[in-house]
Design a protein around this motif. Structure first.
Motif, PDB file in Angstrom:
ATOM      1  N   ALA A  44      -9.907 -42.142 -83.187  1.00 25.84           N
ATOM      2  CA  ALA A  44      -9.652 -40.825 -82.602  1.00 25.84           C
ATOM      3  C   ALA A  44      -9.906 -39.711 -83.608  1.00 25.84           C
ATOM      4  CB  ALA A  44      -8.223 -40.757 -82.071  1.00 25.84           C
ATOM      5  N   VAL A  61     -18.719 -35.967 -81.121  1.00 26.66           N
ATOM      6  CA  VAL A  61     -17.712 -36.712 -80.372  1.00 26.66           C
ATOM      7  C   VAL A  61     -16.810 -37.430 -81.370  1.00 26.66           C
ATOM      8  CG1 VAL A  61     -19.226 -37.053 -78.370  1.00 26.66           C
ATOM      9  CG2 VAL A  61     -19.100 -38.814 -80.120  1.00 26.66           C
ATOM     10  N   ASN A  62     -15.611 -37.778 -80.915  1.00 24.75           N
ATOM     11  CA  ASN A  62     -14.758 -38.592 -81.780  1.00 24.75           C
ATOM     12  C   ASN A  62     -15.105 -40.058 -81.559  1.00 24.75           C
ATOM     13  OD1 ASN A  62     -13.423 -39.333 -79.406  1.00 24.75           O
ATOM     14  ND2 ASN A  62     -11.598 -38.144 -79.842  1.00 24.75           N
ATOM     15  N   GLU A  66     -14.865 -38.943 -76.948  1.00 31.86           N
ATOM     16  CA  GLU A  66     -14.481 -37.648 -76.383  1.00 31.86           C
ATOM     17  C   GLU A  66     -15.287 -36.543 -77.043  1.00 31.86           C
ATOM     18  OE1 GLU A  66      -9.801 -38.607 -75.423  1.00 31.86           O
ATOM     19  OE2 GLU A  66     -10.318 -37.726 -77.351  1.00 31.86           O
ATOM     20  N   VAL A  68     -16.119 -33.248 -78.731  1.00 34.85           N
ATOM     21  CA  VAL A  68     -15.312 -32.388 -79.593  1.00 34.85           C
ATOM     22  C   VAL A  68     -15.979 -31.027 -79.789  1.00 34.85           C
ATOM     23  CG1 VAL A  68     -14.331 -32.166 -81.905  1.00 34.85           C
ATOM     24  CG2 VAL A  68     -14.317 -34.381 -80.774  1.00 34.85           C
ATOM     25  N   TYR A  96     -25.330 -35.817 -76.274  1.00 35.60           N
ATOM     26  CA  TYR A  96     -24.053 -36.487 -76.025  1.00 35.60           C
ATOM     27  C   TYR A  96     -24.262 -37.999 -75.914  1.00 35.60           C
ATOM     28  CZ  TYR A  96     -19.942 -38.338 -73.811  1.00 35.60           C
ATOM     29  OH  TYR A  96     -18.852 -39.116 -73.527  1.00 35.60           O
ATOM     30  N   LYS A 100     -22.444 -40.663 -78.169  1.00 31.15           N
ATOM     31  CA  LYS A 100     -21.564 -41.623 -77.506  1.00 31.15           C
ATOM     32  C   LYS A 100     -21.981 -43.049 -77.830  1.00 31.15           C
ATOM     33  CE  LYS A 100     -18.482 -42.786 -74.241  1.00 31.15           C
ATOM     34  NZ  LYS A 100     -18.142 -44.172 -74.519  1.00 31.15           N
TER      35      LYS A 100
END
Length: 124
Positions: A44, A61-62, A66, A68, A96, A100
């Motif tokens: 996270a 993203v984390n 998710e 960010v 993304y 991801k």
């Protein structure tokens, strides 16, 4: 009457051989749960970047995927042109997906040994 109900049935230890240690198993399960929680917290907090078009669009993203942040390089897009805006949307999606995929790989590497269920010896 005897203290052990399995002795009266002619058995002794119902798991055979006396090698089953429930306390050790519970302790190992607790350790694995703690390791899993630690790995999830690290994911996270981790950050992964996905970028397209030579850095025109970058997303962050984390480690759990998710979104960010989104960064768009200045001067690359004219907000008044519908085609540019459509291209920008496509680039954000592509960046993304790149980030991801990296986050999924990171999570798989971090959680794989813990989530795979292979960590408790003696259980098939």
């Amino acid at each position: 009457m005897t203290q052990d109900p399995f002795e009266s049935a002619g058995g002794g230890n119902p798991f055979g051989g006396g090698g089953f240690d429930l306390n050790a198993l519970m302790e190992q399960a607790q350790q694995m749960q703690t390791q899993l929680q630690d790995a999830q917290e690290k994911l996270a907090d981790a950050r992964v970047e996905g970028t397209v078009a030579g850095g025109a669009v970058t997303v962050v993203v984390n480690g759990v995927g998710e979104l960010v942040a989104v960064e768009i390089k200045a001067g690359g897009f004219d907000g008044s042109d519908p085609d540019d805006l459509s291209d920008l949307g496509d680039m954000i999606v592509a960046a993304y997906r790149d980030a991801k995929a990296q986050a999924d790989t990171m999570a798989s590497e971090a959680l794989g040994p813990l989530a795979g269920g292979g960590g408790i010896p003696g259980l098939g």
